[in-house]
Structures are given as structure tokens and as C-alpha cells.
Design a protein around this motif. Sequence first.
Motif, PDB file in Angstrom:
ATOM      1  N   ALA A 151      25.362   8.452 -73.720  1.00  0.00           N
ATOM      2  CA  ALA A 151      26.711   7.876 -73.654  1.00  0.00           C
ATOM      3  C   ALA A 151      26.685   6.393 -73.273  1.00  0.00           C
ATOM      4  CB  ALA A 151      27.619   8.669 -72.712  1.00  0.00           C
ATOM      5  N   ARG A 152      25.527   5.759 -73.388  1.00  0.00           N
ATOM      6  CA  ARG A 152      25.427   4.322 -73.123  1.00  0.00           C
ATOM      7  C   ARG A 152      25.837   3.555 -74.373  1.00  0.00           C
ATOM      8  NH1 ARG A 152      19.633   3.233 -70.745  1.00  0.00           N
ATOM      9  NH2 ARG A 152      20.551   1.237 -70.198  1.00  0.00           N
ATOM     10  N   THR A 153      26.496   2.422 -74.173  1.00  0.00           N
ATOM     11  CA  THR A 153      26.911   1.599 -75.303  1.00  0.00           C
ATOM     12  C   THR A 153      25.705   0.855 -75.868  1.00  0.00           C
ATOM     13  OG1 THR A 153      27.347  -0.385 -73.993  1.00  0.00           O
ATOM     14  CG2 THR A 153      29.169   1.229 -74.219  1.00  0.00           C
ATOM     15  N   ILE A 154      25.870   0.383 -77.079  1.00  0.00           N
ATOM     16  CA  ILE A 154      24.777  -0.366 -77.695  1.00  0.00           C
ATOM     17  C   ILE A 154      24.486  -1.639 -76.906  1.00  0.00           C
ATOM     18  CG2 ILE A 154      26.155  -1.660 -79.385  1.00  0.00           C
ATOM     19  CD1 ILE A 154      23.739  -0.911 -81.351  1.00  0.00           C
ATOM     20  N   THR A 155      25.504  -2.245 -76.325  1.00  0.00           N
ATOM     21  CA  THR A 155      25.307  -3.437 -75.498  1.00  0.00           C
ATOM     22  C   THR A 155      24.446  -3.109 -74.286  1.00  0.00           C
ATOM     23  OG1 THR A 155      27.423  -4.299 -76.255  1.00  0.00           O
ATOM     24  CG2 THR A 155      26.515  -5.277 -74.249  1.00  0.00           C
ATOM     25  N   GLU A 156      24.715  -1.977 -73.651  1.00  0.00           N
ATOM     26  CA  GLU A 156      23.911  -1.564 -72.494  1.00  0.00           C
ATOM     27  C   GLU A 156      22.475  -1.257 -72.901  1.00  0.00           C
ATOM     28  OE1 GLU A 156      27.319   0.635 -69.769  1.00  0.00           O
ATOM     29  OE2 GLU A 156      26.436   1.736 -71.459  1.00  0.00           O
ATOM     30  N   LEU A 157      22.311  -0.591 -74.027  1.00  0.00           N
ATOM     31  CA  LEU A 157      20.970  -0.243 -74.494  1.00  0.00           C
ATOM     32  C   LEU A 157      20.154  -1.485 -74.830  1.00  0.00           C
ATOM     33  CD1 LEU A 157      21.979   2.788 -76.708  1.00  0.00           C
ATOM     34  CD2 LEU A 157      20.635   2.904 -74.589  1.00  0.00           C
ATOM     35  N   ILE A 158      20.779  -2.451 -75.488  1.00  0.00           N
ATOM     36  CA  ILE A 158      20.078  -3.698 -75.821  1.00  0.00           C
ATOM     37  C   ILE A 158      19.698  -4.440 -74.557  1.00  0.00           C
ATOM     38  CG2 ILE A 158      20.358  -5.989 -76.862  1.00  0.00           C
ATOM     39  CD1 ILE A 158      21.979  -4.557 -79.115  1.00  0.00           C
ATOM     40  N   ALA A 159      20.603  -4.493 -73.595  1.00  0.00           N
ATOM     41  CA  ALA A 159      20.323  -5.194 -72.333  1.00  0.00           C
ATOM     42  C   ALA A 159      19.154  -4.549 -71.583  1.00  0.00           C
ATOM     43  CB  ALA A 159      21.569  -5.219 -71.457  1.00  0.00           C
ATOM     44  N   ALA A 160      18.944  -3.256 -71.769  1.00  0.00           N
ATOM     45  CA  ALA A 160      17.865  -2.539 -71.083  1.00  0.00           C
ATOM     46  C   ALA A 160      16.503  -2.724 -71.747  1.00  0.00           C
ATOM     47  CB  ALA A 160      18.198  -1.049 -71.001  1.00  0.00           C
ATOM     48  N   LEU A 161      16.478  -3.281 -72.964  1.00  0.00           N
ATOM     49  CA  LEU A 161      15.208  -3.507 -73.654  1.00  0.00           C
ATOM     50  C   LEU A 161      14.423  -4.614 -72.967  1.00  0.00           C
ATOM     51  CD1 LEU A 161      16.439  -3.562 -77.369  1.00  0.00           C
ATOM     52  CD2 LEU A 161      15.093  -1.742 -76.271  1.00  0.00           C
ATOM     53  N   PRO A 162      13.093  -4.544 -73.004  1.00  0.00           N
ATOM     54  CA  PRO A 162      12.308  -5.668 -72.480  1.00  0.00           C
ATOM     55  C   PRO A 162      12.654  -6.966 -73.222  1.00  0.00           C
ATOM     56  CG  PRO A 162      10.904  -3.761 -72.898  1.00  0.00           C
ATOM     57  CD  PRO A 162      12.248  -3.452 -73.488  1.00  0.00           C
ATOM     58  N   GLN A 163      12.746  -8.051 -72.479  1.00  0.00           N
ATOM     59  CA  GLN A 163      13.076  -9.342 -73.075  1.00  0.00           C
ATOM     60  C   GLN A 163      12.087  -9.706 -74.178  1.00  0.00           C
ATOM     61  OE1 GLN A 163      15.821 -11.374 -72.677  1.00  0.00           O
ATOM     62  NE2 GLN A 163      14.905 -12.422 -74.429  1.00  0.00           N
ATOM     63  N   ALA A 164      10.834  -9.379 -73.989  1.00  0.00           N
ATOM     64  CA  ALA A 164       9.817  -9.711 -75.008  1.00  0.00           C
ATOM     65  C   ALA A 164      10.127  -9.015 -76.331  1.00  0.00           C
ATOM     66  CB  ALA A 164       8.429  -9.317 -74.515  1.00  0.00           C
ATOM     67  N   ASP A 165      10.596  -7.767 -76.284  1.00  0.00           N
ATOM     68  CA  ASP A 165      10.948  -7.049 -77.508  1.00  0.00           C
ATOM     69  C   ASP A 165      12.146  -7.683 -78.191  1.00  0.00           C
ATOM     70  OD1 ASP A 165       8.924  -5.340 -76.810  1.00  0.00           O
ATOM     71  OD2 ASP A 165      10.205  -3.598 -76.456  1.00  0.00           O
ATOM     72  N   ARG A 166      13.151  -8.055 -77.401  1.00  0.00           N
ATOM     73  CA  ARG A 166      14.352  -8.687 -77.974  1.00  0.00           C
ATOM     74  C   ARG A 166      13.998 -10.040 -78.581  1.00  0.00           C
ATOM     75  NH1 ARG A 166      18.349  -9.043 -73.324  1.00  0.00           N
ATOM     76  NH2 ARG A 166      16.625  -8.418 -72.023  1.00  0.00           N
ATOM     77  N   SER A 167      13.156 -10.799 -77.928  1.00  0.00           N
ATOM     78  CA  SER A 167      12.795 -12.129 -78.424  1.00  0.00           C
ATOM     79  C   SER A 167      11.948 -12.069 -79.697  1.00  0.00           C
ATOM     80  CB  SER A 167      12.015 -12.907 -77.345  1.00  0.00           C
ATOM     81  OG  SER A 167      12.824 -13.115 -76.215  1.00  0.00           O
ATOM     82  N   ALA A 168      11.126 -11.042 -79.815  1.00  0.00           N
ATOM     83  CA  ALA A 168      10.215 -10.921 -80.957  1.00  0.00           C
ATOM     84  C   ALA A 168      10.910 -10.363 -82.205  1.00  0.00           C
ATOM     85  CB  ALA A 168       9.029 -10.050 -80.596  1.00  0.00           C
ATOM     86  N   THR A 169      12.129  -9.874 -82.041  1.00  0.00           N
ATOM     87  CA  THR A 169      12.886  -9.275 -83.141  1.00  0.00           C
ATOM     88  C   THR A 169      14.042 -10.199 -83.479  1.00  0.00           C
ATOM     89  OG1 THR A 169      12.283  -7.094 -82.298  1.00  0.00           O
ATOM     90  CG2 THR A 169      14.116  -7.187 -83.868  1.00  0.00           C
ATOM     91  N   TYR A 170      14.065 -10.701 -84.695  1.00  0.00           N
ATOM     92  CA  TYR A 170      15.094 -11.677 -85.049  1.00  0.00           C
ATOM     93  C   TYR A 170      15.539 -11.493 -86.500  1.00  0.00           C
ATOM     94  CZ  TYR A 170      10.901 -14.099 -86.712  1.00  0.00           C
ATOM     95  OH  TYR A 170       9.721 -14.417 -87.324  1.00  0.00           O
ATOM     96  N   ALA A 171      16.801 -11.877 -86.730  1.00  0.00           N
ATOM     97  CA  ALA A 171      17.364 -11.781 -88.078  1.00  0.00           C
ATOM     98  C   ALA A 171      16.708 -12.799 -88.998  1.00  0.00           C
ATOM     99  CB  ALA A 171      18.878 -11.999 -88.044  1.00  0.00           C
ATOM    100  N   LEU A 172      16.408 -12.359 -90.213  1.00  0.00           N
ATOM    101  CA  LEU A 172      15.826 -13.247 -91.220  1.00  0.00           C
ATOM    102  C   LEU A 172      16.924 -13.996 -91.944  1.00  0.00           C
ATOM    103  CD1 LEU A 172      13.181 -10.758 -92.596  1.00  0.00           C
ATOM    104  CD2 LEU A 172      12.742 -12.763 -91.169  1.00  0.00           C
ATOM    105  N   GLN A 173      16.611 -15.160 -92.420  1.00  0.00           N
ATOM    106  CA  GLN A 173      17.564 -15.955 -93.182  1.00  0.00           C
ATOM    107  C   GLN A 173      17.830 -15.279 -94.523  1.00  0.00           C
ATOM    108  OE1 GLN A 173      19.138 -18.715 -91.972  1.00  0.00           O
ATOM    109  NE2 GLN A 173      18.075 -18.224 -90.071  1.00  0.00           N
ATOM    110  N   GLU A 174      19.022 -15.441 -95.044  1.00  0.00           N
ATOM    111  CA  GLU A 174      19.353 -14.906 -96.374  1.00  0.00           C
ATOM    112  C   GLU A 174      18.507 -15.583 -97.432  1.00  0.00           C
ATOM    113  OE1 GLU A 174      21.392 -12.330 -97.145  1.00  0.00           O
ATOM    114  OE2 GLU A 174      21.566 -12.089 -94.991  1.00  0.00           O
ATOM    115  N   GLY A 175      18.217 -14.813 -98.506  1.00  0.00           N
ATOM    116  CA  GLY A 175      17.545 -15.388 -99.659  1.00  0.00           C
ATOM    117  C   GLY A 175      16.103 -15.221 -99.592  1.00  0.00           C
TER     118      GLY A 175
END
Length: 175
Positions: A151-175
Motif C-alpha cells: 500500500a506504499r505509493t510509487i513516490t514512497e517506493l522511489i524514495a526508498a530506493l538506493p540513490q545510486a540505483d536512481r542516479s544510474a537509471t535515466y530516461a533516454l532522449q527521443e529518437g
Amino acid sequence: MKTEKPSDRIYIALGANLSHGACSPRATLALARLALTEAGLPVVAASSDWHSPAWPDPSDPPYVNAVVEIASTASAREILDALHTIEARFGRERGVRNAPRPLDLDLIDCRGERIEAEDGLVVPHPRATGRAFVLLPLAEIAPGWTDPVSARTITELIAALPQADRSATYALQEG
């Protein structure tokens, strides 16, 4: 116009880190979105493509990941069977867990259902809430999503991830 509750929604995670024929992993994800629709699982929303490092061996090729929302009245088992069929068409061979692959399709959430079947079907996906490469693209298309188990929100789940995992995962540019 019908307004859907979040529990009516079905989310699929897509990933690839090996080429499929002449297709790069990113091109494979584009073809996989079409294959979902052709299989009777039409995509109604799609995240951007995201980069994430390979795991558990970061020396393997990095992944391209995405999340889609599909529309279907099929059961979770029928959806998972269709996902496995699509993966096989794209050259996925099951064997070594977490091995590099041309396509990985995971049923993340199926209408908020909680299933632990004897045949191995587990919904929601048991490891999705600890993976930046699932949660970050999911947040793009489902910012109000709540994990049916915790019952945790996606915002809470993302905040609980290790910072290194969040930093290493990024959106790619279109095209």
C-alpha cells in the motif's frame, strides 16, 4: 467517458540488453510494443525508454527499459502466457536467471490482483518495488500508482530506493 480506477489497470515492464537480429535493444522495445497489441494486449500508455546498468554483472551490456499500460479482459495467467510467447518470438531463452536477454516482459500489476499460484504465477511482480528501472518509468505513466501489497505509493517506493540505483537509471532522449 469511463473513468478507470487505478486498480483496473495492467502494467507490463519491458527490458532488453542484447540485440535481436539487426534490432538494437531500443528498437526491440518498439517492436515489442507492437507485438503486445498484435497479441490482443493493446498499449494504452507507454513510458519513455530508460537506461539502466546490467545487474547482477555490471560488465554486461546496459539495459533499455520501459513500462506500458495495456487494456485487456484476459486473466493474469493468460497475459503472462502471452508475454512469454512474445519473448520467445524475440529470441528469449529461459535458463540462467538475470542473464542478458533480447527481450524481457514482466507483468508488474494486473488490476491490483494478488496472486501466488502453484504454477509460479506471482502478481504483483515480487521484485518490482525494489527496482529503479521499473518504478521510474512506471511513475511517468502512473504517478498515482500504489503497490497492492505494501500500500506504499510509487513516490514512497522511489524514495526508498538506493540513490545510486536512481542516479544510474535515466530516461533516454527521443529518437
